[in-house]
Structure formats: structure tokens, C-alpha cells
Design a protein around this motif. Structure first.
Motif, mmCIF file in Angstrom:
data_model
loop_
_atom_site.group_PDB
_atom_site.id
_atom_site.type_symbol
_atom_site.label_atom_id
_atom_site.label_comp_id
_atom_site.label_asym_id
_atom_site.label_seq_id
_atom_site.Cartn_x
_atom_site.Cartn_y
_atom_site.Cartn_z
ATOM 1 N N HIS A 65 0.884 -1.094 -0.061
ATOM 2 C CA HIS A 65 -0.055 -0.232 0.043
ATOM 3 C C HIS A 65 0.674 1.324 0.141
ATOM 4 C CE1 HIS A 65 -2.937 3.084 1.134
ATOM 5 N NE2 HIS A 65 -2.172 3.320 2.163
ATOM 6 N N TYR A 66 1.644 1.204 0.837
ATOM 7 C CA TYR A 66 2.617 2.465 0.996
ATOM 8 C C TYR A 66 3.768 2.728 -0.111
ATOM 9 C CZ TYR A 66 1.072 3.789 5.650
ATOM 10 O OH TYR A 66 0.549 4.154 6.610
ATOM 11 N N PHE A 67 4.197 1.306 -0.755
ATOM 12 C CA PHE A 67 4.722 1.622 -2.139
ATOM 13 C C PHE A 67 4.098 2.160 -3.012
ATOM 14 C CE2 PHE A 67 5.600 -0.465 -6.177
ATOM 15 C CZ PHE A 67 7.102 -0.176 -6.436
ATOM 16 N N ARG A 68 2.724 1.996 -3.519
ATOM 17 C CA ARG A 68 1.767 2.560 -4.471
ATOM 18 C C ARG A 68 1.576 3.822 -4.057
ATOM 19 N NH1 ARG A 68 -3.333 -0.804 -5.318
ATOM 20 N NH2 ARG A 68 -3.518 0.736 -6.712
ATOM 21 N N LEU A 69 1.191 3.987 -3.087
ATOM 22 C CA LEU A 69 1.144 5.526 -2.345
ATOM 23 C C LEU A 69 2.172 6.382 -2.476
ATOM 24 C CD1 LEU A 69 -0.891 7.548 -0.875
ATOM 25 C CD2 LEU A 69 0.269 6.732 1.179
ATOM 26 N N TRP A 70 3.520 6.234 -2.342
ATOM 27 C CA TRP A 70 4.492 6.968 -2.574
ATOM 28 C C TRP A 70 4.892 6.927 -4.099
ATOM 29 C CZ3 TRP A 70 7.273 4.087 2.309
ATOM 30 C CH2 TRP A 70 7.050 4.863 3.354
ATOM 31 N N LYS A 71 4.466 6.081 -4.972
ATOM 32 C CA LYS A 71 4.772 6.163 -6.413
ATOM 33 C C LYS A 71 3.799 7.198 -6.878
ATOM 34 C CE LYS A 71 2.477 3.327 -9.307
ATOM 35 N NZ LYS A 71 2.264 2.052 -10.197
ATOM 36 N N ARG A 72 2.419 6.973 -6.433
ATOM 37 C CA ARG A 72 1.309 7.969 -6.775
ATOM 38 C C ARG A 72 1.897 9.514 -6.514
ATOM 39 N NH1 ARG A 72 -2.392 5.173 -5.268
ATOM 40 N NH2 ARG A 72 -2.995 6.564 -3.258
ATOM 41 N N THR A 73 2.330 9.660 -5.202
ATOM 42 C CA THR A 73 2.453 11.197 -4.834
ATOM 43 C C THR A 73 3.986 11.565 -5.296
ATOM 44 O OG1 THR A 73 3.480 10.210 -2.583
ATOM 45 C CG2 THR A 73 1.135 10.716 -2.569
ATOM 46 N N LYS A 74 4.802 10.667 -6.113
ATOM 47 C CA LYS A 74 6.153 11.153 -6.626
ATOM 48 C C LYS A 74 6.915 11.107 -5.413
ATOM 49 C CE LYS A 74 4.311 11.960 -10.906
ATOM 50 N NZ LYS A 74 4.307 10.870 -11.811
ATOM 51 N N LEU A 75 6.793 10.421 -4.235
ATOM 52 C CA LEU A 75 7.638 10.583 -3.094
ATOM 53 C C LEU A 75 9.052 9.973 -3.690
ATOM 54 C CD1 LEU A 75 8.433 11.631 -0.499
ATOM 55 C CD2 LEU A 75 7.526 9.363 0.236
ATOM 56 N N TRP A 76 8.997 8.722 -4.278
ATOM 57 C CA TRP A 76 10.147 7.926 -4.692
ATOM 58 C C TRP A 76 11.034 8.927 -5.519
ATOM 59 C CZ3 TRP A 76 11.095 4.416 -1.691
ATOM 60 C CH2 TRP A 76 10.286 3.479 -1.184
ATOM 61 N N VAL A 77 10.655 9.816 -6.634
ATOM 62 C CA VAL A 77 11.301 10.838 -7.379
ATOM 63 C C VAL A 77 11.950 11.799 -6.481
ATOM 64 C CG1 VAL A 77 11.274 12.004 -9.517
ATOM 65 C CG2 VAL A 77 9.926 9.922 -9.341
ATOM 66 N N GLN A 78 11.321 12.038 -5.505
ATOM 67 C CA GLN A 78 11.748 13.281 -4.624
ATOM 68 C C GLN A 78 12.748 12.882 -4.013
ATOM 69 O OE1 GLN A 78 8.429 14.852 -2.673
ATOM 70 N NE2 GLN A 78 7.301 15.052 -4.242
ATOM 71 N N ILE A 79 13.081 11.560 -3.450
ATOM 72 C CA ILE A 79 13.783 11.112 -2.684
ATOM 73 C C ILE A 79 15.050 10.901 -3.498
ATOM 74 C CG2 ILE A 79 14.680 9.335 -1.124
ATOM 75 C CD1 ILE A 79 11.651 9.042 -0.176
ATOM 76 N N HIS A 80 14.955 10.108 -4.689
ATOM 77 C CA HIS A 80 15.874 10.050 -5.561
ATOM 78 C C HIS A 80 16.723 11.209 -6.113
ATOM 79 C CE1 HIS A 80 17.644 9.354 -9.714
ATOM 80 N NE2 HIS A 80 18.044 8.099 -9.262
ATOM 81 N N THR A 81 15.818 12.144 -6.315
ATOM 82 C CA THR A 81 16.562 13.722 -6.783
ATOM 83 C C THR A 81 17.371 14.386 -5.750
ATOM 84 O OG1 THR A 81 14.497 13.957 -8.331
ATOM 85 C CG2 THR A 81 16.192 15.921 -7.703
ATOM 86 N N HIS A 82 16.608 14.080 -4.437
ATOM 87 C CA HIS A 82 17.538 14.787 -3.286
ATOM 88 C C HIS A 82 18.904 14.094 -3.022
ATOM 89 C CE1 HIS A 82 18.418 15.796 1.055
ATOM 90 N NE2 HIS A 82 18.229 14.339 1.104
ATOM 91 N N LEU A 83 18.692 12.759 -3.102
ATOM 92 C CA LEU A 83 19.984 11.956 -2.932
ATOM 93 C C LEU A 83 21.012 12.175 -4.001
ATOM 94 C CD1 LEU A 83 18.518 8.536 -1.321
ATOM 95 C CD2 LEU A 83 19.750 10.607 -0.030
ATOM 96 N N ARG A 84 20.360 12.189 -5.405
ATOM 97 C CA ARG A 84 21.528 12.349 -6.235
ATOM 98 C C ARG A 84 22.247 13.722 -6.371
ATOM 99 N NH1 ARG A 84 18.062 12.692 -10.352
ATOM 100 N NH2 ARG A 84 18.262 15.028 -10.509
ATOM 101 N N GLU A 85 21.528 14.900 -5.902
ATOM 102 C CA GLU A 85 22.213 16.011 -5.948
ATOM 103 C C GLU A 85 23.053 16.047 -4.689
ATOM 104 O OE1 GLU A 85 18.724 18.944 -5.600
ATOM 105 O OE2 GLU A 85 18.207 18.487 -7.699
ATOM 106 N N HIS A 86 22.725 15.386 -3.565
ATOM 107 C CA HIS A 86 23.602 15.224 -2.167
ATOM 108 C C HIS A 86 24.696 14.628 -2.643
ATOM 109 C CE1 HIS A 86 24.268 14.297 2.112
ATOM 110 N NE2 HIS A 86 25.145 15.057 1.575
ATOM 111 N N LEU A 87 24.823 13.519 -3.405
ATOM 112 C CA LEU A 87 25.890 12.925 -3.683
ATOM 113 C C LEU A 87 26.768 13.423 -4.749
ATOM 114 C CD1 LEU A 87 27.463 10.303 -3.422
ATOM 115 C CD2 LEU A 87 25.868 8.976 -5.030
ATOM 116 N N ARG A 88 26.183 14.365 -5.660
ATOM 117 C CA ARG A 88 27.187 14.914 -6.497
ATOM 118 C C ARG A 88 27.787 16.130 -5.692
ATOM 119 N NH1 ARG A 88 26.472 14.970 -11.938
ATOM 120 N NH2 ARG A 88 26.935 17.423 -11.788
ATOM 121 N N GLN A 89 27.313 16.750 -4.782
ATOM 122 C CA GLN A 89 27.946 17.737 -4.082
ATOM 123 C C GLN A 89 28.966 17.231 -3.085
ATOM 124 O OE1 GLN A 89 24.532 19.773 -1.922
ATOM 125 N NE2 GLN A 89 24.932 21.515 -2.977
ATOM 126 N N VAL A 90 28.840 15.991 -2.621
ATOM 127 C CA VAL A 90 30.028 15.300 -2.022
ATOM 128 C C VAL A 90 31.074 14.904 -2.987
ATOM 129 C CG1 VAL A 90 30.280 13.225 -0.643
ATOM 130 C CG2 VAL A 90 28.397 14.478 -0.284
#
Length: 259
Positions: A65-90
């Protein structure tokens, strides 16, 4: 019971603030977001079916249920973008990428897939993952389509979706293989002011590391460690895209969480 993919305290601290805060009213939550994430990482890492999640985790219906919910709300994409930008800065890079590499990967799919096609070149009946990565090999965008769609046609859809957001228009140069040659090069320059450089093989049937193209091949190697991605088991193509983001999130957390 502890599993090798479970989040450490340092890894959880990197993303805990991304999730919704607990409601002030209603029944208290039985399972933490961290528990749910560990179960989802178990699925993508081991290719376990949702219904066959070990009893150590939360009930599979709750996890799904939460996997589908976070897919629908784009939360996975937001977390992925945040981590990618953080890793690039590191790594000493700018938060936003200015160059990328595009490529595709054909994978077999099961009979439950709503859309699939036959890739005559790779002799694969299934789907094709079209990926745009930065120069570190981190995914900028993933698009899953039937395998019978030509790379250059799928690249148009991928780039239109990518450049559809103004913040992403900083990418001005993309490397690609010979399958993307042709009208795509002029189209990208005209519509998005982006240069597509075709990197071709100089010798057939000879192993040679090609400039920049090896970066995206390494990314496919990273994804191959997650067994759920070795075949497309998902009914919807968007779920297959989410599984790639989930695998990359776990990979980036492991890098950033090292002492």
C-alpha cells in the motif's frame, strides 16, 4: 532479524525528513517508515513476491500500500533527486548536471505485463529501459517502453519528459551510441539547444572502452545486482520505473552512509 539491505542509522538520517509526519489524530502507526522501507528494499534486492515477504517485516498488504502511495505522490522521485544532488555535491560536482549519457536496456517481461514488444536486435520479447544518466552514472530519468520501439523514437519521449521541467534544461551535451544517430541530433539541438554526440565503435567484435558510453553501462551493471530488475515482473511500466528509482536510492544511501 537483520538483513544485509536494512538501513543503518546513518542512512536513515539522510532521508527521514522526506516522509510525512505522523498525524495528530487517529490510531497510532504500528509500523515505522523505516520498517516499511526495509521491506521494499528486500523485494527489489531479492526479487521476492510481495505476498511472500518474510514474517519479520510488516504485513505485505501494508508494505505494498505504501509503495503504491509513494509512487502515486512522486515521493520516490523526490527522494531520488535529493540523494542524487547530495551525492554530486559530496563528489565535488554541481547539484544540477550539465551533461549526460543516454542508452537503453532490453529485458524480458512476464505475461502479466500490460504492454510489451519484441526487440529483433536483442531477440528479447519484453520491455526496454531507456535511461539518461549524468557523468557519475547516477540516473537523471528512466522511461520504460515496449521493446519494439526504436531507440531514437524512445529518446524523443525521454528528452521531452526530461526537458519539460525548466530546472533540467541545464543539460547541454549528451553522449549516445549509433542507435540514436539521425534526425534526433538535429531535433535536440533545435528544440532544446542540446548537443547529442554519437560515439561509435571503431572496431567490430573487439572489446574497447568507449569514451563516456562506459558510464551508462556501469549503471546497468549496478542495477543488475538487484534481482527484481533482471526481468520486468511489473504489470505497469511506471512500476518498473519506480523499481529502478528504488534500487538507485538504496545504492546512493549505501554510498552516503559510509563513515
Amino acid at each position: 532479524m537483520q538483513y544485509t539491505h536494512d538501513l543503518t542509522d546513518a542512512e536513515w538520517q539522510l532521508i527521514h525528513f522526506c516522509f510525512p509526519k505522523p498525524a495528530q489524530t487517529g490510531r497510532p502507526r504500528e509500523h515505522t517508515y523505516r520498517e516499511l522501507l526495509n521491506a521494499m528494499f528486500y523485494v527489489v534486492r531479492t526479487a521476492c513476491q510481495w505476498r511472500n515477504l518474510p514474517k519479520d517485516f510488516a504485513p505485505w498488504r501494508t508494505v505494498y500500500h505504501y509503495f503504491r502511495l509513494w509512487k502515486r505522490t512522486k515521493l520516490w522521485v523526490q527522494i531520488h533527486t535529493h540523494l542524487r544532488e547530495h551525492l554530486r555535491q559530496v563528489d565535488g560536482r554541481q547539484r544540477q548536471a550539465t551533461a549526460g549519457i543516454i542508452d537503453s536496456q532490453s529485458v524480458k517481461s512476464t505475461e502479466c505485463s500490460d504492454e510489451r514488444g519484441y526487440d529483433a536486435g536483442k531477440k528479447v520479447n519484453g520491455r526496454k529501459r531507456h535511461v539518461l544518466v549524468d557523468t557519475l552514472g547516477l540516473v537523471l530519468l528512466i522511461l520504460v517502453l515496449p521493446a519494439n520501439i526504436q531507440d531514437r523514437d524512445a529518446a524523443r519521449q525521454l528528452l521531452e519528459k526530461f526537458f519539460g521541467q525548466p530546472a533540467r534544461r541545464r543539460v547541454k551535451h549528451i553522449w549516445a551510441d549509433g542507435g540514436y544517430a539521425g534526425a534526433l541530433v538535429a531535433w535536440a539541438r533545435k528544440c532544446w539547444r542540446c548537443t547529442v554526440e554519437i560515439v561509435k565503435r571503431t572496431e567490430a567484435h573487439v572489446f574497447k572502452v568507449l569514451p563516456r558510453r562506459w558510464v551508462v553501462e556501469r549503471t546497468f551493471g549496478w542495477l543488475g545486482r538487484y534481482r527484481r530488475l533482471n526481468r520486468d515482473y511489473e504489470r505497469q511500466a511506471t512500476t518498473g520505473e519506480t523499481m529502478v528509482y528504488l534500487a538507485m536510492i538504496r545504492l546512493m544511501l549505501a554510498r552516503l552512509g559510509k563513515p
